[in-house]
Design an enzyme around this catalytic site. Structure first.
Site, PDB file in Angstrom:
ATOM      1  N   LYS A   1       0.847  -1.207   0.000  1.00  0.00           N
ATOM      2  CA  LYS A   1       0.000   0.000   0.000  1.00  0.00           C
ATOM      3  C   LYS A   1       0.872   1.243   0.000  1.00  0.00           C
ATOM      4  CE  LYS A   1       0.824   1.236   4.500  1.00  0.00           C
ATOM      5  NZ  LYS A   1       1.528   2.477   4.911  1.00  0.00           N
TER       6      LYS A   1
ATOM      7  N   ASP B   1      -2.496  -1.412  10.368  1.00  0.00           N
ATOM      8  CA  ASP B   1      -2.747  -1.442   8.924  1.00  0.00           C
ATOM      9  C   ASP B   1      -3.494  -2.694   8.477  1.00  0.00           C
ATOM     10  OD1 ASP B   1      -1.446   0.957   8.546  1.00  0.00           O
ATOM     11  OD2 ASP B   1       0.418   0.080   7.832  1.00  0.00           O
TER      12      ASP B   1
END
Length: 304
Positions: free
Chosen positions: A14, A147
């Protein structure tokens, strides 16, 4: 009877296109306002049910970074947590092809953990099904890392608040730029980056820029119309303390008129470049023995 005996999933990296740290919480974590985006650089995670009631991990490490296959690996921790919390006296074998650099701000370990949780939910569908099972799975994800809940999402783009677990998926429209991603060969400690952040420092108002950036992505505006909205407050803590990351940011900013930002807590830095040919040419000029360079793309709607 289990529907499947083995599941293989991609575990994407990401970027944080926007990352504001809004406060230090009493529990020691920080509240964030961020935009997550999944990209095409990925690990591959395979999970299979094993005959013995143990969790084993085998790694093919292509990342060039040291990586433990021991019990502290997030993939192993995710599997053990799932088995314990869902009351399963079973074992699994995990195979991990590691491509995402470690300590890079790309969420590689978190993505691997989420892929293990998702694979195990598919292997043991009676345990994690329904609303209650899904909620429990997301609770396990947050216990593994801030996350990890993002990587449990199907969507490629999300805003995140709280620790990053209060997620609102959205769709981005194209054309999206190509991503030149550079890793300076050394990790940054996430804990040290947050600890070094001066939360008393006066800042210009940036919070509303998150909403502006999200709207422009949803509208399909060219990167030329939103690149200036990229933001990462953790650069204030990391760049003065990590010369390699600071030099990489400076080098990319001098290379062209492209938006450049550190991802997450670093150490990876990315440039958003409209033309694939330009990104490839720049990657060739940058690549050396101490610098890993990737040309990748965003996942999701607007994927090129």
């Amino acid at each position: 009877m289990n529907a499947k005996r083995a599941v293989t999933l991609d575990a994407p990296a990401k970027l944080n296109l926007f990352l504001d740290v809004t406060r230090r919480r009493p529990d020691g974590y920080h509240d964030l306002a961020t935009i997550f985006a999944k990209i095409s650089l990925h690990d591959t995670v395979s999970v299979s049910i094993s005959a013995r009631p143990v969790v084993s991990l085998r790694i093919k490490n292509l990342s060039g970074c040291p990586l433990s296959a021991g019990e502290d690996n997030l993939a192993c921790r995710a599997a053990r947590l799932f088995l314990r919390e869902f009351g399963l006296s079973r074992g699994v074998s995990i195979s991990l092809v590691k491509r995402i650099p470690i300590g890079a701000g790309l969420g590689g370990g978190s993505s691997d953990a989420a892929a293990v949780l998702r694979a195990m939910a598919a292997l043991f569908p009676g345990r994690a099904s329904g609303s209650a099972g899904s909620k429990k799975l997301l609770k396990l994800a947050l216990a593994l890392g801030s996350d990890v809940p993002f990587f449990m999402q199907d969507g490629a783009f999300c805003t995140g608040r709280g620790r990053g677990e209060k997620l609102s998926p959205f769709s981005a429209r194209g054309p999206l730029p190509h991503i030149l991603l550079a890793y300076p060969g050394a990790p940054v400690s996430t804990a040290k980056a947050y600890a070094a952040l001066d939360m008393t420092k006066k800042r210009l108002t940036v919070g509303q820029n998150l909403n502006r950036l999200q709207r422009k992505l949803q509208q399909g505006v060219s990167v030329l119309g939103w690149g200036h909205l990229l933001y990462n407050r953790l650069e204030d803590a990391v760049l003065p303390r990590y010369p390699k990351v600071r030099a990489l940011v400076q080098r990319l900013r001098k290379a062209g008129d492209f938006p450049v930002l550190m991802s997450g807590s670093g150490s990876c830095v990315f440039a958003l470049i409209p033309q694939h040919k330009t990104a490839v040419a720049l990657s060739g000029r940058l690549r050396n023995r101490n610098l890993a360079v990737f040309v990748v793309k965003f996942l999701g709607l607007g994927e090129q």
